[in-house]
Enzyme design. Structure first.
Site, short mmCIF file in Angstrom:
data_model
loop_
_atom_site.label_atom_id
_atom_site.label_comp_id
_atom_site.label_asym_id
_atom_site.label_seq_id
_atom_site.Cartn_x
_atom_site.Cartn_y
_atom_site.Cartn_z
CG HIS A 120 6.90 5.53 4.46
ND1 HIS A 120 7.17 6.32 3.36
CD2 HIS A 120 7.71 5.97 5.45
CE1 HIS A 120 8.10 7.21 3.68
NE2 HIS A 120 8.44 7.01 4.93
CD GLU B 32 13.77 16.31 -1.31
OE1 GLU B 32 14.09 17.51 -1.45
OE2 GLU B 32 14.12 15.41 -2.10
CD GLU C 129 9.77 17.45 6.66
OE1 GLU C 129 9.13 17.39 7.73
OE2 GLU C 129 9.98 16.47 5.93
NE ARG D 68 5.76 14.20 -1.40
CZ ARG D 68 5.45 15.20 -0.57
NH1 ARG D 68 5.67 15.06 0.73
NH2 ARG D 68 4.95 16.33 -1.03
CG ASP E 39 10.79 11.12 2.01
OD1 ASP E 39 11.57 11.93 2.55
OD2 ASP E 39 9.71 11.47 1.49
CE1 TYR F 174 5.78 12.14 4.14
CE2 TYR F 174 6.79 10.16 3.22
CZ TYR F 174 6.73 11.55 3.34
OH TYR F 174 7.61 12.33 2.65
CG ASP G 136 7.99 14.12 5.55
OD1 ASP G 136 7.39 14.17 6.63
OD2 ASP G 136 7.68 14.81 4.56
#
Length: 874
Positions: A379, A108, A16, A334, A106, A332, A104
């Site tokens: 995670h 998103e 990203e 989040r 997740d 990570y 990532d």
């Protein structure tokens, strides 16, 4: 074609962010090209004009979603950086044998990976490369074990995006028409605002109660330390003495128990009667004390603790954590999880042994499980990266990054230490007052015999008066029947307090406890409600503006289901079901939009607006015929005779009493009527504005929402008290068209924040004085344009509007200055505009440091900004 060390062809790895790309590229070496997507490359169009004409019937209302079909979204790559980056990625892909999408892990990140695949349309194999930390071992292991894109996670994220689009694009226009222009509504944003408003309503309805208590300082008469201790009065003749917890929000005693409320007279009389009497220890109860370590951080607990200990807002915490993650210092950030990997547990235990010794290391590793419902990501907890932890001193980090890493490191190490051990002591003491009352007093103490994990870490508290876990309170050695004397007996008066306003930390906790939203979104939610002007800060407290009261009331009365706490929480369950493959996105979206026989859908709710009373929505009775209203130009109070007075932006709603409202009515709006403009028939007034005095016209009550009246700043030689109607009408003719130059370019004379100037295209020159605005000719203006820029009208340095203090991140002084586009914060290198709705007077050092940190994290703005988006081609 280039070959990597394993003999495979060249691989294109897409992440990203550029910072993440740079770190990962250093671990992969030859045979890999690592490039950034700069976040989302596609998203739903933001306005109808971005929808191709051939698709507007299907995707034009609501913009970007086909609500008549299967809720298919229309995705576009916005012009600018996103389009340029897609072009670059496609070019790089031509020379690649494999595409690794390393976004990532997740929802998103999964959606970004899916969009990349859909937009790039690769003809080579595509795999997902996932990792929880950016270390050499983690990246190389991720390359060796890729997986496919999880379509269920993509569906869940897409459903969230479409629900939020339908909600925002249907409800926001209602707010524009019924409250004021420029407002926005959001599925979680609006609920967070409601929480802050509800707390303020509780404070406004609160009635304080007064009560007294008595504290005696009792002495054992021995030489040991301590020999004296404080004991509080608990009961009088068997009736329990009332404390703050015994009163309700109306100032009444709760329940029907045998409770006595001491007033000042009785408390002072009783205290005097307890001075020269004997006291006796009735009971001493000792209990063992054990405190287990706190679990490692997850997103929300990190945000809360960084707020308590470091004074960082949620957004600032996440930006610092993002940098630490991308540069390989932490895992990570989040995450809902409190789990540690086996390697992390070994690393933490090794540091416990090394730094604190074997006495502080438990025999077996501590295992933590997340208590968060439907924790969606696999995670770990947030911890130092790697199979061995660097101490903060070994990282080379500085300033805010050092402090946040240290917090994470201490919490992780402490989680693998032994329990803290100690003893709590509860003492009861009796006496008979000289006036005959039988009383009982109590005291409690705590001693810690083994600090355990408290040697490494102590959690903060949202209550500034709370005793932290490492605090001891020692009492003398006492035995039943022991005689004591009073060294002093003091009465003390108290007043009950309304419920505390939310801080960022407590609002995050409340959202999580109610299962509203996701931890990864809380920082952006709080930033949004602050920047929209719904909420402002007083110190660390979040205070709702009257604007928020109007918005929340409209939503409660006409869209009650959409702002209901339980409904918003259940939406997260729906998304979890979709992510797990147990629910269908189309069916869920259809139910949300169209509704069913039990509940009305969003479309029906938004289509029935005529019954909304705009004036009623924005009116709030204060008392004695005075009403607070939210108007076109801000909040004001109005009495039954129509007299008005402006409500200061910094005045919290719970402080707008009848007495305060009368003061505001007496002061009025600060407006001075000058007369009527004969051309428009409107009243012209002089006002004292945020950026200085100005003149304007008062619009008609039925003027369309969004209509802006003509406005002009007063000259420096003028004042609101002396300016005339003729002066005002002359000022309202500005800016003035001077004429055209030889090439036909128009020359304009205008009064700006830096003084009077002439403008031709994008070229400007200062005028010598304000009167020149009305007299300058084309020829005179041309002479000014012929001079080098800066020769005339150079401004002297003006003092800052406010000095805030030193930035915690770099120690540089933060000040607020007056700029071309309004007040801005600067440390001399980075500038950031003061958000709308925040006055310079309200701005605190913490908020300014947070805004500066956000701006630094974004880096320099590109010459032509493009939205960072997400998307699916129709």
């Amino acid at each position: 074609m280039a070959q990597n060390a394993n003999g495979a062809g060249r691989r294109l790895v897409v992440v990203e962010s550029p910072a993440k790309a740079k770190t990962i590229a250093g671990y992969l070496g030859d045979g890999y090209i690592v490039e950034s997507s700069f976040g989302h490359i596609r998203d739903l169009p933001s306005k109808k004009t971005e929808v191709p004409e051939t698709k507007r019937e299907r995707f034009g209302n609501p913009v970007g979603v086909d609500v008549q079909g299967n809720f298919d979204p229309l995705y576009i790559v916005p012009a600018g950086r996103a389009k340029d980056q897609v072009k670059k990625l496609k070019s790089l892909l031509k020379d690649a044998d494999e595409l690794l999408l390393a976004t990532d892990e997740d929802r998103e990140g999964e959606a970004i990976a899916w969009h990349l695949r859909e937009e790039l349309k690769p003809k080579v194999p595509v795999r997902r490369m996932v990792f929880h930390e950016i270390t050499r071992d983690a990246i190389q292991n991720a390359v060796q074990s890729p997986r496919d894109i999880d379509e269920d996670l993509v569906d869940a994220q897409e459903t969230r995006r479409i629900v939020d689009r339908l909600y925002g694009y249907q409800i926001s226009p209602v707010l524009w028409r019924k409250v004021t222009q420029g407002l926005s509504a959001g599925r979680v944003q609006s609920v967070a605002t409601r929480l802050v408003v509800d707390r303020e309503r509780e404070r406004m309805a609160f009635t304080a109660a007064s009560y007294w208590d008595i504290t005696a300082t009792l002495d054992t008469g021995t030489s040991e330390e301590p020999s004296a201790f404080a004991a509080k009065l608990l009961s009088v003749d068997g009736a329990r003495v009332a404390a703050g917890r015994d009163f309700d929000s109306h100032g009444q005693v709760k329940g029907r128990g045998n409770i006595v409320v001491l007033d000042e007279e009785r408390a002072r009389t009783l205290a005097g009667a307890l001075h020269d009497v004997g006291y006796q220890v009735r009971s001493v109860e000792a209990k063992p004390y054990t405190r287990r370590p706190y679990a490692p951080f997850r997103t929300t607990t990190l945000q809360q603790e960084a707020s308590r200990k470091l004074g960082y807002g949620a957004a600032r915490t996440m930006q610092i954590a993002q940098r630490l993650y991308e540069n390989g210092y932490i895992t990570y950030m989040r995450t809902d999880s409190t789990t540690l990997s086996d390697a992390a547990i070994r690393a933490a235990r090794a540091q416990v042994q090394e730094l604190y010794g074997a006495d502080y290391l438990p025999d077996a590793p501590r295992i933590y499980s997340s208590k968060v419902k439907n924790a969606q990501e696999a995670h770990e907890a947030i911890r130092p990266a790697g199979d061995s932890f660097r101490t903060p001193a070994e990282t080379g980090l500085r300033d805010e990054e050092y402090r946040l890493y240290e917090l994470i490191w201490m919490r992780t190490v402490a989680s693998q230490m032994k329990d803290a051990k100690g003893e709590t002591l509860t003492v009861r003491v009796t006496a008979t007052a000289s006036t005959g009352e039988s009383v009982e007093l109590g005291a409690s103490g705590r001693t810690i015999t083994f600090h355990g994990f408290l040697k490494a870490y102590v959690e903060g508290s949202d209550d500034p008066e709370a005793e932290l876990d490492d605090r001891e309170k020692r009492l003398p050695h006492l035995t039943e029947g022991q005689a004591l004397t009073a060294a002093g007996v003091e009465p003390e008066g108290h007043t009950t307090k309304p419920p505390s306003r939310y801080t960022e930390a407590t609002l995050v906790k409340e959202l999580e406890d109610r299962e509203i939203g996701r931890p990864s979104t809380y920082a952006s939610i709080i930033r949004t409600i602050l920047d929209r002007g719904y909420v402002f800060k007083r110190g660390n407290a979040l205070v709702p503006a009257w604007l928020a009261f109007a918005v929340v009331r409209l939503l409660e009365e006409h869209f009650s289901r959409l702002i209901d706490y339980e409904f918003t929480a259940k939406m997260e369950d729906v998304l979890d079901e979709i992510a797990a493959g147990r629910a269908d996105r189309v069916a869920e979206l259809a139910q949300f939009w169209h509704g069913d026989e039990k509940v009305e859908g969003l479309k029906h709710l938004a289509d029935n607006l005529e019954e909304i009373d705009a004036r009623g929505i924005s009116s709030f009775p204060i008392g004695e015929g005075i009403t607070a209203r939210v108007g076109r130009y801000g909040p004001y109070v109005e009495d039954e005779e129509g007299n008005r007075g402006s409500i200061p932006d910094e005045l919290p709603p719970d402080e707008l009493t009848v007495e305060k409202a009368r003061e505001l009515l007496k002061a009025g709006n600060g407006d001075r009527e000058l007369g009527v403009n004969p051309k428009t028939g409107r009243t012209v007034v002089a006002k004292a504005g945020r950026y200085g005095p100005y003149v304007t016209e008062i619009l008609e009550d039925d003027a369309p929402k969004g209509t802006k009246p003509p406005t002009a700043s007063l000259f420096k030689s003028m004042s609101p008290e002396t300016v005339t109607l003729d002066d005002a009408l002359r000022l309202l003719t500005l800016p003035r068209t001077v004429g055209k130059d030889a090439e036909g370019k128009e020359i304009i004379a205008a009064n700006g924040r830096y003084g009077p100037y002439v403008k031709k295209g994008s070229d400007t020159r200062s005028l010598p004085d304000e009167e020149s605005l009305f007299t300058v000719t084309v020829e005179e203006a041309e002479k000014l344009f012929a001079l080098p820029k800066g020769r005339r009208g150079a401004r002297t340095t003006t003092p800052p509007l406010k000095e805030l203090g030193d930035d915690p991140a770099n120690g540089k002084p933060l000040v607020v200055k007056d700029g071309r586009f309004g007040p801005y914060i600067t440390d001399g290198e980075t500038n950031v505009t003061v958000p709308r709705g925040t006055s310079v007077e309200q701005l605190t050092l913490d908020r300014a440091a947070e805004l500066i940190a956000e701006k630094r994290a974004k880096g320099p703005a590109p010459k032509k900004r493009a939205a960072r988006s997400r998307a699916r081609s129709s």
